[in-house]
Design an enzyme around this catalytic site. Structure first.
Site, short mmCIF file in Angstrom:
data_model
loop_
_atom_site.label_atom_id
_atom_site.label_comp_id
_atom_site.label_asym_id
_atom_site.label_seq_id
_atom_site.Cartn_x
_atom_site.Cartn_y
_atom_site.Cartn_z
N SER A 36 0.82 -1.22 0.00
CA SER A 36 0.00 0.00 0.00
C SER A 36 0.85 1.27 0.00
CB SER A 36 -0.90 0.01 1.23
OG SER A 36 -1.55 1.26 1.31
N ASN B 95 -15.65 -3.45 -22.43
CA ASN B 95 -14.97 -4.48 -21.62
C ASN B 95 -14.79 -5.78 -22.39
OD1 ASN B 95 -13.78 -5.12 -19.07
ND2 ASN B 95 -15.49 -6.51 -18.69
N LYS C 177 -20.02 -8.62 -17.94
CA LYS C 177 -19.71 -7.71 -16.83
C LYS C 177 -20.02 -6.26 -17.20
CE LYS C 177 -15.92 -8.35 -14.30
NZ LYS C 177 -14.47 -8.68 -14.11
N LYS D 114 -14.08 -3.51 2.09
CA LYS D 114 -14.83 -2.34 1.60
C LYS D 114 -16.35 -2.50 1.67
CE LYS D 114 -11.64 -0.05 -1.51
NZ LYS D 114 -11.48 0.57 -2.81
N ASN E 81 -14.52 3.40 1.34
CA ASN E 81 -13.05 3.42 1.45
C ASN E 81 -12.58 4.41 2.50
OD1 ASN E 81 -13.23 5.93 0.19
ND2 ASN E 81 -11.44 5.57 -1.11
N THR F 87 -9.69 -0.92 2.81
CA THR F 87 -9.41 -1.49 1.49
C THR F 87 -9.72 -2.98 1.49
OG1 THR F 87 -7.84 -1.53 -0.34
CG2 THR F 87 -6.90 -1.86 1.84
N GLY G 14 -2.56 8.36 -13.66
CA GLY G 14 -3.13 7.55 -12.58
C GLY G 14 -2.66 7.92 -11.19
N ALA H 260 -14.75 -3.11 -16.44
CA ALA H 260 -16.02 -3.20 -15.71
C ALA H 260 -15.81 -3.82 -14.34
CB ALA H 260 -17.02 -4.02 -16.53
N GLY H 261 -14.59 -3.69 -13.78
CA GLY H 261 -14.28 -4.21 -12.45
C GLY H 261 -14.58 -3.16 -11.38
P1 ATR Z 1 -10.24 -3.63 -10.18
O1 ATR Z 1 -10.96 -3.82 -8.88
O2 ATR Z 1 -8.85 -3.10 -10.05
O3 ATR Z 1 -11.05 -2.87 -11.17
P2 ATR Z 1 -11.03 -6.16 -11.32
O4 ATR Z 1 -12.32 -6.05 -10.62
O5 ATR Z 1 -10.33 -7.48 -11.36
O6 ATR Z 1 -9.98 -5.13 -10.76
O7 ATR Z 1 -11.26 -5.66 -12.85
C1 ATR Z 1 -10.26 -5.64 -13.79
C2 ATR Z 1 -10.79 -5.10 -15.11
O8 ATR Z 1 -9.72 -5.08 -16.06
C3 ATR Z 1 -11.88 -5.93 -15.75
O9 ATR Z 1 -12.73 -5.11 -16.50
C4 ATR Z 1 -11.07 -6.85 -16.67
O10 ATR Z 1 -11.80 -7.37 -17.75
P3 ATR Z 1 -12.76 -8.67 -17.58
O11 ATR Z 1 -14.02 -8.17 -16.97
O12 ATR Z 1 -12.94 -9.14 -18.97
O13 ATR Z 1 -12.00 -9.63 -16.72
C5 ATR Z 1 -10.04 -5.89 -17.19
N1 ATR Z 1 -8.80 -6.53 -17.65
C6 ATR Z 1 -7.77 -6.95 -16.89
N2 ATR Z 1 -6.79 -7.45 -17.67
C7 ATR Z 1 -7.21 -7.33 -18.95
C8 ATR Z 1 -6.64 -7.65 -20.24
N3 ATR Z 1 -5.45 -8.21 -20.34
N4 ATR Z 1 -7.36 -7.38 -21.35
C9 ATR Z 1 -8.59 -6.82 -21.26
N5 ATR Z 1 -9.18 -6.48 -20.08
C10 ATR Z 1 -8.50 -6.75 -18.95
#
Ligand code: ATR
Length: 280
Positions: A20, A155, A160, A71, A92, A67, A247, A132-133
């Site tokens: 962190s 995505n 998702k 959360k 958070n 975190t 970022g 979409a995570g």
């Molecule tokens: P976070 O909480 O950091 O957002 P997460 O919930 O695991 O992490 O989400 C990661 C996101 O990055 C998702 O949208 C994932 O796509 P999927 O829903 O298809 O899994 C996307 N992602 C991660 N690696 C990727 C890659 N190599 N190519 C395309 N999308 C990727």
């Protein structure tokens, strides 16, 4: 800094925490903003979450961050939630006022404030969110609350994207939300694009999440990835003449927004960012 009996204690709870950046961000900010406080990271295993919250109340710790993996799970132990935290169902930041705990979520709001500070318009704009995570969800929801006209969620896993799109439409009125897999169509009408995936993160630093030639030059390009500081996506965007948002700025802004909530005052952010960039 010198720790005195008057020094306030703030902390992060989560598990694991060794990577962190929060202690570094907050202690740098406390130093620059002359706040008599220290910030530390406390690993709390899931089975001790309730005890940890009781301990925080007992010790009268005035504020803390939350975190992974707490959360969502922390919510039953809080007395109140702000709008963002309520809509996201995730917290958070927690403020302790006389033993009453209020939960906030600054994950998306920090990004919005950063955009505003860079004079990037948000209201009534059309935005592409890549991913979409969890991070995409927080940012998309904050953009929706802030009054963007349209969000397109792009995505790799279309299911998702659909779920997130439905959730936003369900919770926020007067907004168009679309979703798609990447396609070859034009995206010239969009004003802002944000990479909310890990694509481009070290060691995958040569990858780019979206074909920038599909966008108009007036589109602002943002990335949640902060390692490297300037991702390939942002480097290419800059060379094409797009305004870019890094970022690390987002990460620092959402952290410093927590401080503003705890301390009820405006925190100087630019100097903190400059200081932290030196260590990167
Ligand atoms: P976070 O909480 O950091 O957002 P997460 O919930 O695991 O992490 O989400 C990661 C996101 O990055 C998702 O949208 C994932 O796509 P999927 O829903 O298809 O899994 C996307 N992602 C991660 N690696 C990727 C890659 N190599 N190519 C395309 N999308 C990727």
């Amino acid at each position: 800094m010198k720790v005195k009996s008057s020094t306030g204690l703030y902390c992060l709870i989560g598990n694991p925490l060794e990577k962190s950046l929060s202690p570094d961000i907050h202690n740098t900010s406390f130093d620059i903003n002359k706040v008599d406080a220290v910030y530390t990271a406390l690993e709390v295993k899931p089975e001790y979450l309730e005890d940890a919250v009781k301990g925080i109340k007992a010790l009268n710790i005035k504020g803390f961050n939350v975190t992974i993996p707490h959360k969502v799970e922390i919510i039953p132990y809080l007395d109140e939630l702000d709008r963002e935290a309520n809509l996201l169902g995730a917290v958070n930041t927690v403020k302790n006022v006389n033993g009453r705990l209020k939960g906030y979520n600054t994950d998306g709001k920090g990004f919005i404030e950063l955009l505003k500070s860079k004079r990037v318009k948000v209201k009534n704009q059309k935005v592409i969110v890549i991913g979409a995570g969890g991070a995409a969800r927080a940012i998309a929801m904050s953009l929706a609350i802030e009054g963007v006209k349209e969000i397109l969620i792009v995505n790799r896993t279309i299911e998702k994207a659909r779920t997130l799109s439905d959730e936003i439409k369900d919770k926020v009125k007067d907004i168009t939300v679309k979703y798609s897999l990447k396609s070859e169509k034009e995206y010239a009408e969009y004003d802002l694009i944000i990479n909310c995936t890990s694509i481009g993160m070290y060691p995958d630093a040569e990858s780019v999440p979206f074909d920038l030639s599909l966008l108009s030059k007036s589109c602002t390009v943002a990335d949640i990835v902060y390692k490297p500081l300037k991702t390939k996506f942002l480097q290419l965007a800059e060379s094409r003449g797009h305004q870019t948002v890094e970022g690390l700025g987002m990460l620092i802004n959402q952290a410093l927004l927590s401080e503003e909530i705890w301390l009820d005052k405006t925190i100087e952010k630019e100097l903190v960012l400059k200081e932290l960039v030196k260590g990167f």
